[in-house]
Design a protein around this motif. Structure first.
Motif, mmCIF file in Angstrom:
data_model
loop_
_atom_site.group_PDB
_atom_site.id
_atom_site.type_symbol
_atom_site.label_atom_id
_atom_site.label_comp_id
_atom_site.label_asym_id
_atom_site.label_seq_id
_atom_site.Cartn_x
_atom_site.Cartn_y
_atom_site.Cartn_z
ATOM 1 N N TYR A 1 0.866 -1.187 0.000
ATOM 2 C CA TYR A 1 0.000 0.000 0.000
ATOM 3 C C TYR A 1 0.897 1.229 0.000
ATOM 4 O O TYR A 1 1.292 1.725 1.057
ATOM 5 C CB TYR A 1 -0.933 -0.007 1.213
ATOM 6 N N THR A 2 1.219 1.691 -1.200
ATOM 7 C CA THR A 2 2.256 2.716 -1.314
ATOM 8 C C THR A 2 1.801 4.110 -0.867
ATOM 9 O O THR A 2 2.608 5.030 -0.839
ATOM 10 C CB THR A 2 2.785 2.792 -2.751
ATOM 11 N N HIS A 3 0.517 4.263 -0.530
ATOM 12 C CA HIS A 3 0.094 5.568 0.001
ATOM 13 C C HIS A 3 0.395 5.670 1.500
ATOM 14 O O HIS A 3 0.218 6.733 2.088
ATOM 15 C CB HIS A 3 -1.388 5.832 -0.281
ATOM 16 N N LEU A 4 0.846 4.551 2.068
ATOM 17 C CA LEU A 4 1.248 4.580 3.481
ATOM 18 C C LEU A 4 2.765 4.724 3.566
ATOM 19 O O LEU A 4 3.474 4.389 2.622
ATOM 20 C CB LEU A 4 0.833 3.279 4.170
ATOM 21 N N SER A 5 3.238 5.166 4.714
ATOM 22 C CA SER A 5 4.689 5.202 4.919
ATOM 23 C C SER A 5 5.133 3.811 5.380
ATOM 24 O O SER A 5 4.289 2.982 5.776
ATOM 25 C CB SER A 5 5.042 6.255 5.968
#
Lengths: 558, 254
Positions: free
Chosen positions: B86-90
């Motif tokens: 989930y690349t929108h998370l860090s």
């Protein structure tokens, strides 16, 4: 020379097709879903609207329309067409200019910048163009025949048809070009990182403005209203009237009141074309080299690690994941804000029709306020439910699947909490803040309790058909019937809400009536809770695929 | 003990796995080898429960994993072939979410997450969105997520993909260390040299079938060849690599 021309033509066609299909996000779809089916569905919706728009013709027959009636219908069709094209352009926001992916994929290939540029521009106009044709497939062929200038006979009919199509094309082009200009200027004038952060906000603002103007714009389709001095300032800002004038000019029936507006349409179209050309050229020759060098997202410098504690770790995980997805995913944020924007627009429009608007009448809460709070509660929960069924990075859901260490009921608890926290609570807080300042406490408390109960009921209702984790299940076009039900029932729904607000307003002033109302809503919420819990208990696994591959393979011989 | 028994998997009628059977024991690293499309990743996905087998079964601790899938999932750690995240998370947010989904105690989860990030050299980038991470950085996040809950069975599908030299060396030692501490490690890779150094036992797949299942030493003796590369070439490579490379060069010159 001939070979080079053929090569460029082939490259153009290939790139054009790729850029056009960017309107559909393939990452969202189920493995077996067909993206063209989704485009077909959108086209069908537009065609249905076109058919509905043509129905009044049955009542009118072939009779010539009085001028003001003709202007009203002309204005409605032109404004609807240009708004639809504008909305498609807004939805296509990210695909308007080349991104890092385009450059990284295409830069090593022997594709000229100009070919890429032309393919991109072609694709940018193709999607709104298709929407325009679908929206006018019936109405655009039938209505113009009635819009002929008086006494012009058969040749007038022949002239009205191309005049109508030229006008709606020009009007739609004006909106699409203006949106592109805005986006292009922002991309070129702002620093890249700031643009990436502000772009989503800009997109939301443009969409809300477009919808508000369409739904709340004044009705000025008469010579008196168009020539009135007090309306001139507002007409300067309403492009749909400029193009109404343009249609009448092309149709050969220019009224003196429309002449200055027609000129404005030509000027507007010219300026937006120039603006888009400048923005596109700047983007291709100034921005493109910079895009490759810069990361899309800069590391966030954060000194304090903040992670709120609430509920079980699972509840925390699901709530924070939902919150972060809503805040950071442009697509999800856009769909969510579309429903909220629609709600706010209806509320503002409704308040104008009710005496005293949102103000207090004696000790009672105004009907506008009751209507607004019920509508916003319903739209917020519905929007959350719709947006939660659209996945983010579908292929990344493997992690959620292999960490499923608890029952579906436990996951449902987490989803319930996240929807209550992100949907119901903010609406209740806003309502409470407004009630505190505007109305006496007794009816205010009654209304607030009712709204909380309504929120609980709606969340449970949505959970009965949601054995999933928000944003993790594939999206299959055609499965989301809720959109059609929502749009189909909106008009009826607003009438019902109006009645509900009226009944609630009456009962809030009677303590017994108020108590009964709260009891009914509480019982409904409880019944729905029991239903959703029993469904969760009977469900063995969470749903991650809307459509699983068939167990039996068909040979498709027939 | 992790046991795969007569496992078959068909995709639209086409067999991907054909009666595959092998055993991976605690304290040993089982190398899972095969050419592209031989069925390695399919086996890994079946082992994690992401897909269902057409027939056959997988046993963990002597019991079919289907019997209590939730308890089984608690005990596995998995690094997939592709770094889908989930690349929108860090990186930090992602690992915290994994720990929460695994129902880990907040305090120990935090300690392990920060420790893993520090040891993998990712602590400075923990708050950046993963969309800005390189392939190697994403791989380190995947490894951290797979190990954070101290799993008994570690499934590693091409874990060295994208890692730099120093991280590869760390991971190589880590795999051995995990086995020493009693874990079952099933390790799929194309890097034969690494497999030779790390694995005590190998399973070679060819066209969905097991063609070798033994220790590297015994296979060397049995096949009378000195290296794993030659064992693999004899069992799982059908083409003459020199001839194919000549054909490719001829084709692009034509």
């Amino acid at each position: 020379m001939h070979n080079e021309w053929t090569l460029r033509k082939r490259q153009f066609c290939t790139l054009w097709r790729v850029f056009l299909l960017r309107v559909v996000d393939f990452d969202l779809l189920s493995a077996d879903a067909d993206p063209t089916k989704l485009i077909g569905q959108f086209a069908t919706i537009f065609c249905t609207f076109s058919f509905v728009f043509s129905l009044p013709l049955v009542l009118i027959g072939g009779n010539e329309l009085p001028m003001t009636d003709a202007w009203m219908f002309e204005h409605f069709l032109i404004e609807t067409s240009m708004t639809a094209a504008g909305l498609i352009a807004i939805l296509n926001w990210d695909a308007a200019f080349p991104d890092k992916r385009d450059l990284l994929v295409l830069a090593p290939l022997p594709v000229k910048k100009s070919t890429m540029f032309l393919a991109k521009v072609g694709a940018l106009f193709a999607a709104p163009g298709l929407a325009l044709v679908a929206l006018n497939v019936f109405s655009g062929l039938l209505w113009p025949l009635l819009f002929r200038s008086s006494g012009s006979g058969f040749f007038g009919m022949l002239r009205a048809l191309p005049a109508y199509w030229i006008t709606i094309s020009a009007a739609s082009a004006f909106f699409v070009l203006t949106i592109l200009t805005l986006q292009g200027l922002a991309a070129n004038l702002l620093p890249r990182q700031l643009f990436l952060r502000l772009s989503a906000v800009l997109q939301t603002v443009v969409m809300c403005t477009l919808l508000s103007v369409y739904l709340l714009g004044p009705s000025l389709e008469s010579p008196l209203a168009l020539t009135s001095l007090q309306n001139q300032r507002i007409l300067d800002w309403l492009p749909s009237y400029w193009f109404l004038a343009l249609f009448n000019q092309l149709n050969g029936s220019t009224h003196p009141a429309l002449a200055p507006l027609a000129a404005r349409a030509w000027i507007g179209l010219g300026f937006s074309t120039l603006g888009t050309c400048a923005a596109l050229l700047l983007s291709y020759f100034r921005l493109m080299p910079k895009i490759v060098e810069q990361p899309d997202i800069l590391p966030q410098m954060r000194s304090v690690s903040w992670s709120p504690r609430f509920g079980s770790p699972l509840t925390q995980a699901l709530t924070l994941f939902s919150l972060r997805t809503l805040l950071r995913s442009r697509q999800h944020r856009m769909i969510f804000s579309f429903y909220l924007g629609l709600g706010i627009t209806i509320v503002i429009g409704y308040a104008h029709t009710v005496p005293a608007g949102f103000g207090s009448i004696g000790a009672t809460i105004s009907r506008s306020f009751l209507f607004a709070s019920i509508l916003m509660m319903i739209l917020t929960v519905v929007a959350l439910r719709i947006v939660a069924s659209i996945p983010i990075f579908l292929q990344a859901n493997w992690m959620i699947r292999i960490t499923q260490v608890r029952s579906v009921r436990d996951y449902q608890k987490g989803v319930r909490f996240s929807w209550l926290a992100l949907g119901v609570t903010p609406v209740v807080v806003v309502i409470a803040a407004c009630l505190l300042f505007m109305y006496p406490w007794r009816p205010a408390l009654g209304h607030l309790t009712l709204m909380a109960g309504l929120g609980l009921f709606l969340v449970e209702l949505c959970l009965t058909t949601f054995p999933k984790i928000p944003f993790t299940c594939s999206y299959l076009p055609g499965k989301a019937q809720i959109h059609f039900v929502f749009w189909g029932g909106l008009m009826l729904f607003i009438r019902l809400l109006n009645k509900a607000a009226e009944v609630e307003g009456r009962l809030l002033n009677r303590p017994l009536g108020c108590l009964m109302m709260i009891l009914v809503v509480a019982c409904a919420a409880l019944a729905m809770r029991l239903l959703s819990e029993s469904r969760a208990l009977s469900t063995e696994d969470l749903l991650f695929e809307e459509e699983y591959p068939a167990g039996i393979t068909t040979l498709r011989l027939s | 003990m992790f046991e795969v028994r007569n496992l078959c998997k068909r995709y639209l009628g086409i067999p991907a796995l054909d009666h595959v059977s092998f055993i991976a024991r605690p304290g040993e690293v089982t190398g899972y080898l095969g050419a592209n499309g031989s069925g390695k990743s399919t086996t890994m996905k079946l082992a994690t429960g992401l897909i269902e087998p057409t027939s056959g079964e997988i046993l963990f601790g002597g019991r079919p994993i289907k019997e209590n899938p939730m308890a089984y999932r608690q005990r596995i750690g998995y690094v997939p072939e592709e770094p889908h995240l989930y690349t929108h998370l860090s990186g930090l947010e992602y690992l915290v979410m994994v720990a929460q989904l695994r129902d880990m105690d907040r305090h120990s989860a935090n300690e392990r997450i920060h420790g893993l990030l520090r040891l993998f050299g990712m602590h400075g980038d923990r708050d950046a969105a993963m969309s800005s991470y390189s392939k190697g950085m994403r791989q380190k996040i995947l490894l951290s997520a797979a190990l954070i809950h101290n799993p008994d069975l570690v499934l590693l599908d091409e874990p060295f993909s994208g890692l730099d030299v120093s991280s590869s060396l760390i991971l190589r030692s880590l795999i051995k260390e995990l086995a020493t501490r009693g874990k079952i490690v099933l390790f799929s890779s194309h890097e034969l040299e690494t497999v030779e150094r790390v694995c005590s036992h190998i399973v070679i797949l060819h066209r969905g079938k097991v063609v070798a299942d033994d220790s590297i030493e015994r296979l060397r003796v049995l096949m009378a060849v000195p290296t794993l590369e030659e064992i693999f070439s004899q069992l799982a490579v059908e083409t003459d690599s020199d001839a194919v490379s000549r054909e490719i060069a001829d084709l692009i010159h034509a």
